[in-house]
Design a protein around this motif. Structure first.
Motif, short mmCIF file in Angstrom:
data_model
loop_
_atom_site.label_atom_id
_atom_site.label_comp_id
_atom_site.label_asym_id
_atom_site.label_seq_id
_atom_site.Cartn_x
_atom_site.Cartn_y
_atom_site.Cartn_z
N GLY A 155 0.84 -1.19 0.00
CA GLY A 155 0.00 0.00 0.00
C GLY A 155 0.87 1.23 0.00
O GLY A 155 1.64 1.46 0.94
N ILE A 156 0.78 2.03 -1.06
CA ILE A 156 1.60 3.24 -1.18
C ILE A 156 0.82 4.40 -0.57
O ILE A 156 -0.31 4.68 -0.98
CB ILE A 156 1.92 3.55 -2.65
CG1 ILE A 156 2.49 2.33 -3.36
CG2 ILE A 156 2.87 4.74 -2.73
CD1 ILE A 156 3.75 1.80 -2.73
N SER A 157 1.42 5.06 0.40
CA SER A 157 0.72 6.14 1.08
C SER A 157 0.44 7.31 0.12
O SER A 157 1.35 7.77 -0.58
CB SER A 157 1.53 6.65 2.27
OG SER A 157 0.90 7.78 2.86
N SER A 158 -0.79 7.77 0.13
CA SER A 158 -1.15 8.93 -0.70
C SER A 158 -0.52 10.21 -0.18
O SER A 158 -0.52 11.24 -0.88
CB SER A 158 -2.67 9.07 -0.75
OG SER A 158 -3.20 9.19 0.57
N TRP A 197 -2.49 5.09 4.30
CA TRP A 197 -1.35 4.69 5.12
C TRP A 197 -0.51 3.69 4.35
O TRP A 197 -1.01 2.88 3.57
CB TRP A 197 -1.82 4.05 6.43
CG TRP A 197 -2.78 4.90 7.18
CD1 TRP A 197 -2.50 5.95 8.01
CD2 TRP A 197 -4.20 4.78 7.17
NE1 TRP A 197 -3.65 6.50 8.52
CE2 TRP A 197 -4.71 5.80 8.02
CE3 TRP A 197 -5.10 3.93 6.53
CZ2 TRP A 197 -6.07 5.97 8.23
CZ3 TRP A 197 -6.46 4.11 6.74
CH2 TRP A 197 -6.93 5.12 7.58
N CYS A 198 0.79 3.72 4.61
CA CYS A 198 1.69 2.76 3.98
C CYS A 198 1.44 1.37 4.57
O CYS A 198 1.25 1.22 5.79
CB CYS A 198 3.13 3.19 4.24
SG CYS A 198 4.35 2.21 3.35
N VAL A 237 9.60 3.26 -1.59
CA VAL A 237 8.94 2.07 -2.15
C VAL A 237 9.94 1.08 -2.75
O VAL A 237 9.88 -0.13 -2.45
CB VAL A 237 7.88 2.49 -3.18
CG1 VAL A 237 7.27 1.24 -3.84
CG2 VAL A 237 6.78 3.30 -2.51
N PRO A 238 10.90 1.50 -3.58
CA PRO A 238 11.87 0.52 -4.10
C PRO A 238 12.68 -0.15 -3.00
O PRO A 238 13.01 -1.34 -3.11
CB PRO A 238 12.76 1.36 -5.02
CG PRO A 238 11.91 2.52 -5.42
CD PRO A 238 11.08 2.83 -4.22
N LEU A 239 13.02 0.59 -1.95
CA LEU A 239 13.79 -0.01 -0.86
C LEU A 239 12.98 -1.06 -0.12
O LEU A 239 13.50 -2.13 0.22
CB LEU A 239 14.26 1.08 0.11
CG LEU A 239 15.43 1.94 -0.35
CD1 LEU A 239 15.67 3.09 0.63
CD2 LEU A 239 16.70 1.11 -0.49
#
Length: 425
Positions: free
Chosen positions: A67-70, A109-110, A81-83
Motif C-alpha cells: 500500500g503506497i501512502s497517498s 497509510w503505507c 517504495v523501491p527499498l
C-alpha cells in the motif's frame, strides 16, 4: 488428511492430488521502523513465519502486498517504495523462494505484507495440536519489539514519555535495543522449523500481534489433549522490561499481551528433547533459544505465573542474540570519573569454628585466608589506588575475625578472578 481453516497461522487444505496439501498464509501491517529496506525484510520474514510455525521449511511462492501512502511526496515515494520492495525480495531469496506477483494500491497509510504458499506431503508439515502433559515450551526469539520501537520513537520526538523513561535508560541503550530488535525481527525462523522435525515437535505457533500469552492461548485451544500452558520465563530485549514497568499497563510486556512483530516460534517439545533443541539451534545459528514454560494436564488454558523470571537478552558484537549474564553490569557508558556516591564496601569474614556454629551468622569458605594473604601481598604499583583495608573485628562471641573493606570493587573482583575464588564477595 488433516485440514485447518481460519484460526491458526496457516490454512492446511488437502489437494485433489493424492497425498498433497496446500499450506498458505497471508499477512500485512503498517511500517514500524524508519529503515524502508529493513521494513521490507521484516514484512517478508513475518509472512514466512506462519509457514515455519507449521514445520514447513520450503515455500514455493510468495506474493507481495503493498500500500503506497497517498501522503508520500514523489521523492519519498521514489526512494521508500523501491527499498521496501528490495528488502522483501532479498528476504524471500534468503528463505529459498521467490516473489512472483502481488498487488499494489494507493492507500492513506503505507502497508506492506504478502502471501506465502507451499505444497507439501504429509511428512513435511507438523499439525499444531499434539501437545501432551510433560512437554515444555520453547521460544526462539526474545520479546519486547513493540516496546523498543515505541521507546525509540519517544526518544526521537523527545516526548513526555521519553522524559519519564530517561530516568531508567540512556539514549544509547534505547538506540541499541531498537537496532537489536530490527535485526531480530528480520531473522528467519527457518532453522527453528527444520529442527522441529528432528526433535519431535508436538506443535508450534509464531508470536506476533497478540503477544506471547495471546498466541499461547490460541495454540492451547487447538490441542487434542486436555492441557494447560504455564509460562515461567520471559526472555526480553535488554532494558525493555524496565521500560514496560515504568510505563504501567501501556504495553503489558510482563503480562504477555505486548504485541510483537515477526517474533519467534513458541514450540511444544518433549521434555527430553527441549535442551537438545536449544543447543542445536545455537550451534547452527549462533542464537540462543529459551525454555520458557511447561505443559500440564488441564482445561485448554494458558497463563503466565504471577512473578515470571525476566531474562535480559542482547545482540553481541558478533551478531548473535544471547542472554545477558545475571552478573553483567549496566551498559551505561564509562566516564573518566565514575559517578559513585559512596565507595561500595564488600565485607569478607574468616569465621572461626565456634562462630560458624551460630545459625544467625554466614558460613564462609575456608579458602578465605588465601585471598586475604594475596591482598596483603599486592604489588606496590597497585597501592596508588587503595584496594582494601584489613582491620581486626571482635564479635560478641569474643572471637576475633578479619574484616576486609574493599574500596575498589572492580579491581578487587579482578584479583579474585585471578585467584579463582569468584564466589567470595
Amino acid at each position: 488428511m488433516p485440514s485447518i481453516g481460519i484460526g491458526l497461522d496457516s490454512c492446511v487444505i488437502p489437494l485433489r492430488f493424492g497425498g498433497l496439501s496446500l499450506i498458505q498464509t497471508t499477512d500485512f501491517f503498517y511500517p514500524l521502523v524508519d529503515d524502508p529496506y529493513m521494513m521490507g525484510k521484516i514484512a517478508c520474514c513475518n509472512v514466512l513465519s506462519d509457514l515455519y510455525a507449521m514445520g514447513v521449511t520450503e515455500c514455493d511462492n510468495m506474493l507481495m502486498l503493498l500500500g503506497i501512502s497517498s501522503k508520500f511526496s514523489e521523492k519519498a515515494r521514489d526512494v521508500v517504495v523501491p527499498l521496501m520492495m528490495r528488502g522483501f525480495k532479498d528476504c524471500a531469496e534468503e528463505a529459498g523462494t521467490t516473489v512472483n506477483g502481488g498487488q499494489t494500491v494507493l492507500n492513506p497509510w503505507c502497508l506492506i505484507g504478502g502471501v506465502a504458499t507451499a505444497v507439501c506431503q504429509l511428512n513435511e508439515f507438523i499439525m499444531p495440536n499434539n501437545a501432551v502433559p510433560g512437554d515444555v515450551l520453547v521460544l526462539t526469539k526474545p520479546l519486547g519489539t513493540q516496546v523498543s520501537c515505541n521507546a525509540h520513537q519517544w526518544l526521537e520526538q523527545k516526548s513526555d514519555k521519553w522524559n519519564r523513561i530517561k530516568l531508567i535508560v540512556t539514549e544509547e541503550e534505547v538506540e541499541k535495543a531498537y537496532q537489536d530488535s530490527m535485526f531480530i525481527m528480520a531473522r528467519l525462523n527457518k532453522t527453528a522449523a527444520q529442527l522441529m522435525h528432528t526433535h519431535n515437535s508436538h506443535g508450534a505457533t509464531d508470536v506476533t500481534g497478540f503477544g506471547i500469552l495471546g498466541h499461547a492461548q490460541n495454540l492451547v485451544k487447538q490441542q487434542k489433549n486436555a492441557v494447560n500452558f504455564i509460562i515461567h520465563n520471559l526472555p526480553c530485549i535488554a532494558k525493555m522490561a524496565a521500560i514496560a514497568k515504568c510505563c504501567g499497563n501501556t504495553f503489558g510486556l510482563l503480562q504477555g499481551t505486548s504485541a510483537e512483530t515477526s517474533g519467534g516460534l513458541l514450540i511444544c517439545l518433549p521434555r527430553e528433547q527441549a535442551a537438545k533443541y536449544c543447543a542445536e539451534i545455537k550451534k547452527v545459528e549462533g542464537h540462543q533459544a529459551w525454555i520458557i514454560g511447561i505443559v500440564e494436564g488441564g482445561n485448554q488454558t494458558a497463563k503466565i505465573i504471577d512473578k515470571p523470571r525476566v531474562i535480559e537478552v542482547e545482540t553481541l558484537d558478533d551478531g548473535t542474540v544471547q542472554s545477558v549474564p545475571p552478573t553483567t553490569t549496566s551498559r551505561r557508558p564509562n566516564h573518566p570519573k565514575a559517578v559513585v556516591q559512596e565507595p561500595q564496601k564488600v565485607v569478607l569474614q574468616q569465621i572461626p569454628q565456634a562462630v560458624q556454629e551460630q545459625p544467625d551468622l554466614p558460613v564462609v569458605s575456608q579458602q578465605l585466608p588465601t585471598i586475604i594473604q594475596q591482598i596483603e601481598q599486592t604489588p606496590a604499583s597497585m597501592h596508588q589506588q587503595t584496594i582494601c583495608n584489613i582491620t581486626p573485628v571482635t564479635l560478641q562471641t569474643s572471637q576475633q575475625v578479619q574484616q576486609v573493606i574493599v574500596e575498589d570493587p572492580q579491581q578487587y573482583q579482578h584479583m579474585q578472578q585471578q585467584a579463582q575464588y569468584q564466589n567470595h564477595h
